[in-house]
Every structure is written in C-alpha cells, then in structure tokens.
Design an enzyme around this catalytic site. Structure first.
Site, PDB file in Angstrom:
ATOM      1  N   ASN A  23      52.148  30.876  37.600  1.00 26.66           N
ATOM      2  CA  ASN A  23      51.436  31.341  38.799  1.00 26.66           C
ATOM      3  C   ASN A  23      50.010  30.792  38.759  1.00 26.66           C
ATOM      4  O   ASN A  23      49.175  31.281  38.001  1.00 26.66           O
ATOM      5  CB  ASN A  23      51.431  32.876  38.810  1.00 26.66           C
ATOM      6  CG  ASN A  23      50.586  33.438  39.944  1.00 26.66           C
ATOM      7  OD1 ASN A  23      50.185  32.721  40.856  1.00 26.66           O
ATOM      8  ND2 ASN A  23      50.308  34.737  39.885  1.00 26.66           N
ATOM      9  N   LYS A  76      47.751  31.000  40.948  1.00 30.32           N
ATOM     10  CA  LYS A  76      46.761  31.814  41.688  1.00 30.32           C
ATOM     11  C   LYS A  76      45.927  30.882  42.568  1.00 30.32           C
ATOM     12  O   LYS A  76      46.459  29.900  43.097  1.00 30.32           O
ATOM     13  CB  LYS A  76      45.936  32.672  40.729  1.00 30.32           C
ATOM     14  CG  LYS A  76      46.833  33.461  39.770  1.00 30.32           C
ATOM     15  CD  LYS A  76      46.121  34.500  38.966  1.00 30.32           C
ATOM     16  CE  LYS A  76      47.123  35.211  38.052  1.00 30.32           C
ATOM     17  NZ  LYS A  76      46.552  36.321  37.316  1.00 30.32           N
ATOM     18  N   HIS A 117      52.434  41.160  43.470  1.00 30.08           N
ATOM     19  CA  HIS A 117      51.566  40.876  42.321  1.00 30.08           C
ATOM     20  C   HIS A 117      50.416  41.886  42.324  1.00 30.08           C
ATOM     21  O   HIS A 117      49.926  42.276  43.383  1.00 30.08           O
ATOM     22  CB  HIS A 117      51.021  39.441  42.410  1.00 30.08           C
ATOM     23  CG  HIS A 117      50.328  39.027  41.151  1.00 30.08           C
ATOM     24  ND1 HIS A 117      49.038  39.402  40.854  1.00 30.08           N
ATOM     25  CD2 HIS A 117      50.762  38.302  40.081  1.00 30.08           C
ATOM     26  CE1 HIS A 117      48.710  38.920  39.666  1.00 30.08           C
ATOM     27  NE2 HIS A 117      49.733  38.247  39.176  1.00 30.08           N
ATOM     28  N   GLU A 119      47.386  41.615  41.897  1.00 27.38           N
ATOM     29  CA  GLU A 119      46.196  41.197  42.649  1.00 27.38           C
ATOM     30  C   GLU A 119      46.406  41.402  44.146  1.00 27.38           C
ATOM     31  O   GLU A 119      45.460  41.690  44.885  1.00 27.38           O
ATOM     32  CB  GLU A 119      45.856  39.742  42.303  1.00 27.38           C
ATOM     33  CG  GLU A 119      45.246  39.653  40.896  1.00 27.38           C
ATOM     34  CD  GLU A 119      45.550  38.380  40.134  1.00 27.38           C
ATOM     35  OE1 GLU A 119      45.887  37.356  40.754  1.00 27.38           O
ATOM     36  OE2 GLU A 119      45.453  38.414  38.886  1.00 27.38           O
ATOM     37  N   GLU A 150      54.139  43.187  34.607  1.00 33.45           N
ATOM     38  CA  GLU A 150      52.797  42.686  34.287  1.00 33.45           C
ATOM     39  C   GLU A 150      51.845  43.874  34.193  1.00 33.45           C
ATOM     40  O   GLU A 150      51.336  44.341  35.221  1.00 33.45           O
ATOM     41  CB  GLU A 150      52.306  41.738  35.389  1.00 33.45           C
ATOM     42  CG  GLU A 150      53.156  40.500  35.561  1.00 33.45           C
ATOM     43  CD  GLU A 150      52.360  39.374  36.209  1.00 33.45           C
ATOM     44  OE1 GLU A 150      52.180  38.344  35.548  1.00 33.45           O
ATOM     45  OE2 GLU A 150      51.899  39.526  37.357  1.00 33.45           O
ATOM     46  N   GLY A 199      44.824  38.353  32.737  1.00 34.42           N
ATOM     47  CA  GLY A 199      43.562  37.611  32.738  1.00 34.42           C
ATOM     48  C   GLY A 199      42.519  38.183  31.791  1.00 34.42           C
ATOM     49  O   GLY A 199      41.352  37.812  31.834  1.00 34.42           O
ATOM     50  N   SER A 219      48.469  37.555  30.010  1.00 33.31           N
ATOM     51  CA  SER A 219      47.910  36.851  28.858  1.00 33.31           C
ATOM     52  C   SER A 219      48.980  36.299  27.916  1.00 33.31           C
ATOM     53  O   SER A 219      48.812  36.308  26.698  1.00 33.31           O
ATOM     54  CB  SER A 219      46.921  37.740  28.097  1.00 33.31           C
ATOM     55  OG  SER A 219      45.844  38.112  28.948  1.00 33.31           O
TER      56      SER A 219
HETATM   57  P1  13P Z   1      47.325  35.618  32.915  1.00 38.64           P
HETATM   58  O1  13P Z   1      48.436  34.890  32.190  1.00 38.64           O
HETATM   59  O2  13P Z   1      46.165  34.740  33.252  1.00 38.64           O
HETATM   60  O3  13P Z   1      46.947  36.882  32.216  1.00 38.64           O
HETATM   61  O4  13P Z   1      47.933  36.058  34.338  1.00 38.64           O
HETATM   62  C1  13P Z   1      49.138  36.715  34.378  1.00 38.64           C
HETATM   63  C2  13P Z   1      49.565  36.811  35.788  1.00 38.64           C
HETATM   64  O5  13P Z   1      48.983  37.530  36.577  1.00 38.64           O
HETATM   65  C3  13P Z   1      50.699  35.980  36.233  1.00 38.64           C
HETATM   66  O6  13P Z   1      51.136  36.355  37.489  1.00 38.64           O
END
Ligand code: 13P
Length: 249
Positions: free
Chosen positions: A9, A11, A94, A96, A166, A172, A211
């Site tokens: 992903n 983003k 997601h 976010e 997640e 992140g 992560s």
């Molecule tokens: P990170 O791997 O940067 O923590 O992000 C995970 C994520 O949100 C994947 O959708």
C-alpha cells in the site's frame, strides 16, 4: 491451503519511475509462484500501472473507492473506473480512511458491496487503536468491524473477501505487533468466521499490516493464521518489499 498475499500500500507516495523500478525488481527477483503479490499505488498511477504490470504476475490494487457507480461526487472514483484501469483488488476501511476521512462501519460496508458488485476483491482492513487495546477492547472492536460486513453478505460474497488486521498503533510507528499478539487476533477472527461457516474460516486470507519490515516479516508470516502482509513504508523500497515477498514463499 491459503495462498499468501503480499500487498504494498503506497498510500500518498510513489511515482511512475518507482512503479517501473518496482516492476523490474520484482520480476527479476524470482518470487515463489506460491505467493501472490499486489501493488496498490495512488489513483493517478493506476492507468499507467495497467500497462507497466501487463504480462507480469503482479496484481494491481486501489486504495479506496466510492460506493456509487457514477454521479456528482467531485473527486471520487467508482468501482467501474478502477476495473477499467486493470485493478483487481481494493482496500476498504483502511484505518487512515476511518480516522482521517470519517468512514464508519456503514460507509465501509457500502464500499465492500460496490467492490464485490464490480467483481473486485476487497481487502477489508480492521484493527483497534492503542486506547482500545489498553482498555481490553480488542475483541469487541475487531469482531464488531468484521461482523458489520460479514453479516450483511451472502456466502458467495463472503468467500471473495480478503481481510487485513492492522492494529492502528502499529501503522507507520515502527512498533510492530509481536508475532504472538498478531497471531492471537488472527486466530480469534478465524474462530469467529469458522463459527459462522467452517469453509469461510478455513478459506479466508487474513493479512497482517503494521510496520511489517524485511527483518520481522518471516516470523510474522510463519504464524499459522497469518496469510500474508499489507505493507506500507517498506513497500516503497524494492529490496525491502522483495525480502518480504521471499519471506512469504
Ligand atoms: P506501515 O507498514 O508503514 O506501518 O503501514 C501499514 C499500513 O497501513 C498498510 O496498509
């Protein structure tokens, strides 16, 4: 046997140059044929990605979609538009999207339905915040998110879903769930699904995200109920992403 899926992903990151570099790197990396790999770049790269990834075994995903098929929704993208770009997978819910863009469980459900109606594979994202974990509410929150979607779908529709656990506190932050913590939640989700329908529990691909990196992927992916990864930061670095794909094979 559930085939592992490693999905990157991106983003709001990446470029056409990265897409081309990533495709070259992945195709020369000899990823095991028993592993599915998907790249999920921003909308603006999808149409180009259709051409770049053609003739490769890599799948293309989108990061969200609008529940309506067309209309006056400035700035939004429908399932049919994604299909036209060669997209096969789409992230829904997601964290976010849930926290920054106010998508609640009903908004998530509407998007899941739109994706399924268009023949896309939705990757339903679920997970608790740190506050919820500390209040001992992981089961209530995560199973609540799963239930809203599963209870509204037919058996055929359910069988076309992928899920990604997640934990919000691991996204992140560099703070990964331990393999034991992740496995525990995955096992809980699978047990709930199996209770509903044994074939659903057995067949559901449950990815872990938060992560996941080259150096912790093997241990996470070796857990019995973890069937792949949804990778953020590390999916922007070809060497790291390839190492995670190899760890799944
Ligand atoms: P990170 O791997 O940067 O923590 O992000 C995970 C994520 O949100 C994947 O959708």
């Amino acid at each position: 046997m559930r085939k592992p899926l490693i999905a990157g992903n991106w983003k709001m990151n990446g470029s056409l140059a990265l897409l081309e570099t990533m495709k070259q790197a992945l195709t020369s990396a000899n990823i095991a044929s028993g592993v599915d790999v998907a790249i999920i770049p921003p909308f603006t790269l999808l149409m180009s990605a259709k051409g770049v990834l053609a003739e490769s075994s890599l799948s293309l995903g989108a990061q969200t979609l609008h529940p309506e098929s067309s209309g006056a929704y400035t700035g939004e993208i429908s399932a049919d538009m994604l299909t036209e770009c060669g997209v096969s997978h789409v992230l829904v819910g997601h964290s976010e999207r849930r926290t920054l863009f106010g998508e609640d469980d009903q908004a998530v459900l509407a998007r899941i339905r739109a994706a399924l109606d268009a023949g896309l594979t939705p990757i339903l994202c679920i997970g608790e915040t740190l506050e919820e974990r500390e209040a001992d509410r992981v089961e209530t929150v995560v199973l609540g998110q799963v239930k809203t979607v599963i209870d509204d779908l037919s058996a055929e529709q359910r069988s076309r879903l992928v899920m990604a656990y997640e934990p919000v506190w691991a996204i992140g932050t560099g703070r990964t769930a331990t393999p034991e913590q992740a496995q525990q939640v995955h096992a809980m989700i699978r047990a709930w699904l199996s209770d509903k329908d044994p074939a659903l529990g057995e067949g559901m691909r449950l990815l872990y995200g938060g992560s996941m990196k080259a150096d912790n992927a093997a241990e996470l992916l070796s857990q019995p109920d973890i069937d792949g990864g949804l990778i953020g930061g590390a999916s922007l670095k070809p060497d790291d992403f390839i190492a995670i794909c190899h760890a799944a094979g």
